[in-house]
Scaffold this motif. Sequence first.
Motif, mmCIF file in Angstrom:
data_model
loop_
_atom_site.group_PDB
_atom_site.id
_atom_site.type_symbol
_atom_site.label_atom_id
_atom_site.label_comp_id
_atom_site.label_asym_id
_atom_site.label_seq_id
_atom_site.Cartn_x
_atom_site.Cartn_y
_atom_site.Cartn_z
ATOM 1 N N PRO A 1 0.814 -1.228 0.000
ATOM 2 C CA PRO A 1 0.000 0.000 0.000
ATOM 3 C C PRO A 1 0.840 1.267 0.000
ATOM 4 N N GLY A 2 1.985 1.230 0.694
ATOM 5 C CA GLY A 2 2.862 2.399 0.707
ATOM 6 C C GLY A 2 3.429 2.695 -0.672
ATOM 7 N N THR A 3 3.808 1.642 -1.389
ATOM 8 C CA THR A 3 4.331 1.814 -2.744
ATOM 9 C C THR A 3 3.246 2.333 -3.682
ATOM 10 N N MET A 4 2.016 1.840 -3.496
ATOM 11 C CA MET A 4 0.902 2.322 -4.314
ATOM 12 C C MET A 4 0.590 3.787 -4.005
ATOM 13 N N ALA A 5 0.746 4.180 -2.738
ATOM 14 C CA ALA A 5 0.553 5.588 -2.379
ATOM 15 C C ALA A 5 1.596 6.467 -3.065
ATOM 16 N N SER A 6 2.845 5.992 -3.094
ATOM 17 C CA SER A 6 3.903 6.732 -3.790
ATOM 18 C C SER A 6 3.609 6.818 -5.284
ATOM 19 N N ALA A 7 3.163 5.701 -5.873
ATOM 20 C CA ALA A 7 2.849 5.685 -7.301
ATOM 21 C C ALA A 7 1.743 6.680 -7.622
ATOM 22 N N TRP A 8 0.782 6.820 -6.733
ATOM 23 C CA TRP A 8 -0.307 7.792 -6.943
ATOM 24 C C TRP A 8 0.245 9.217 -6.956
ATOM 25 N N VAL A 9 1.145 9.508 -6.034
ATOM 26 C CA VAL A 9 1.747 10.854 -5.995
ATOM 27 C C VAL A 9 2.548 11.112 -7.273
ATOM 28 N N TYR A 10 3.236 10.069 -7.786
ATOM 29 C CA TYR A 10 4.094 10.206 -8.966
ATOM 30 C C TYR A 10 3.326 10.092 -10.287
ATOM 31 N N ASN B 1 12.672 7.415 -11.569
ATOM 32 C CA ASN B 1 12.185 7.029 -10.253
ATOM 33 C C ASN B 1 10.672 6.811 -10.200
ATOM 34 N N PRO B 2 9.837 7.671 -10.809
ATOM 35 C CA PRO B 2 8.389 7.405 -10.789
ATOM 36 C C PRO B 2 8.014 6.084 -11.463
ATOM 37 N N MET B 3 8.614 5.770 -12.627
ATOM 38 C CA MET B 3 8.315 4.503 -13.287
ATOM 39 C C MET B 3 8.785 3.328 -12.445
ATOM 40 N N ARG B 4 9.930 3.480 -11.802
ATOM 41 C CA ARG B 4 10.415 2.435 -10.894
ATOM 42 C C ARG B 4 9.370 2.131 -9.825
ATOM 43 N N THR B 5 8.778 3.173 -9.268
ATOM 44 C CA THR B 5 7.777 2.983 -8.217
ATOM 45 C C THR B 5 6.564 2.225 -8.730
ATOM 46 N N VAL B 6 6.118 2.557 -9.939
ATOM 47 C CA VAL B 6 4.979 1.859 -10.536
ATOM 48 C C VAL B 6 5.293 0.378 -10.727
ATOM 49 N N GLN B 7 6.496 0.089 -11.217
ATOM 50 C CA GLN B 7 6.872 -1.305 -11.460
ATOM 51 C C GLN B 7 7.040 -2.084 -10.151
ATOM 52 N N ILE B 8 7.549 -1.444 -9.110
ATOM 53 C CA ILE B 8 7.648 -2.096 -7.809
ATOM 54 C C ILE B 8 6.252 -2.442 -7.294
ATOM 55 N N ALA B 9 5.308 -1.522 -7.487
ATOM 56 C CA ALA B 9 3.929 -1.784 -7.063
ATOM 57 C C ALA B 9 3.361 -2.999 -7.791
ATOM 58 N N ALA B 10 3.660 -3.130 -9.083
ATOM 59 C CA ALA B 10 3.170 -4.280 -9.860
ATOM 60 C C ALA B 10 3.778 -5.582 -9.343
ATOM 61 N N ILE B 11 5.069 -5.556 -9.026
ATOM 62 C CA ILE B 11 5.747 -6.741 -8.490
ATOM 63 C C ILE B 11 5.150 -7.126 -7.139
ATOM 64 N N TYR B 12 5.003 -6.146 -6.264
ATOM 65 C CA TYR B 12 4.468 -6.399 -4.930
ATOM 66 C C TYR B 12 3.026 -6.900 -4.989
ATOM 67 N N LEU B 13 2.252 -6.409 -5.942
ATOM 68 C CA LEU B 13 0.824 -6.732 -5.987
ATOM 69 C C LEU B 13 0.591 -8.228 -6.140
#
Length: 255
Positions: free
Chosen positions: A52-61, A177-189
């Motif tokens: 959820p924290g990574t998804m929150a970051s992805a939303w900001v980015y 960095n923003p794309m990295r965050t999106v991809q981390i969220a996909a991996i974590y999901l």
Amino acid sequence: MSEILLALIAGVAAGTLNALGGGGTFVALPALVAVGVPPVTANASSTVALLPGTMASAWVYRRDVTPVGETSTTALTVVSAVGGGLGAVLLLALPAASFDAAVPWLLAFATAVLAFGRRLARAVSDATGRPFGLGSTAVLGGQFLLALYGGYFGGAVGIMMMALWSVGLGLDTAVSNPMRTVQIAAIYLTAAVLFLVASDALNTPWLLVAMLTGAVTGGFTGAHVARRLSARVLRGVILTTAVTMTVLYSVRSWG
């Protein structure tokens, strides 16, 4: 209460680190192990808590996300999700110690690439007279391997991801960095879904909720801070994080 407070603080720190450049797992995982959660369960729980924290970051980015070269963002995200799920399966099926010995070397390599990769790519281009870069197929192949690692262990996978994009495509770490965050969220999901179904991640619900709450707070706040930093400062933060995580994990593994 002290264990819950530790999980909350670790969640804030991990969420902030993940928003700024990666390395949150190296805070979340040891914190859970320190309060008595078995290592494999702690690994699964930290992934669930940090999602959820990574998804929150992805939303900001969300307005800052730029494509990775000519690679389709949709294809990249699908590969990340599939690799993350398969990595989670490996964690549940194989002994976690088998990957532990390789992590310090992977981190050291990724840190060196982050620091010198773009210069190396330019030097190769100057020497050959041709632009150096990975094609979409190579990028997707590398992304799959990183996602597999991310679902299995996840430590500093974002740092390794930016290293790949830096040397392979010449992408600036602050821009990617923003794309990295999106991809981390996909991996974590996908990994988190499997962990919730097939692991003991829910055996310590209050610790999980505390860390999750902290991670959302840190992820949201950290992303806002990162967006206000200059590209040069953000690059410095990311590289400093990479060096620190490499040293700390090496000491942990070899100590």
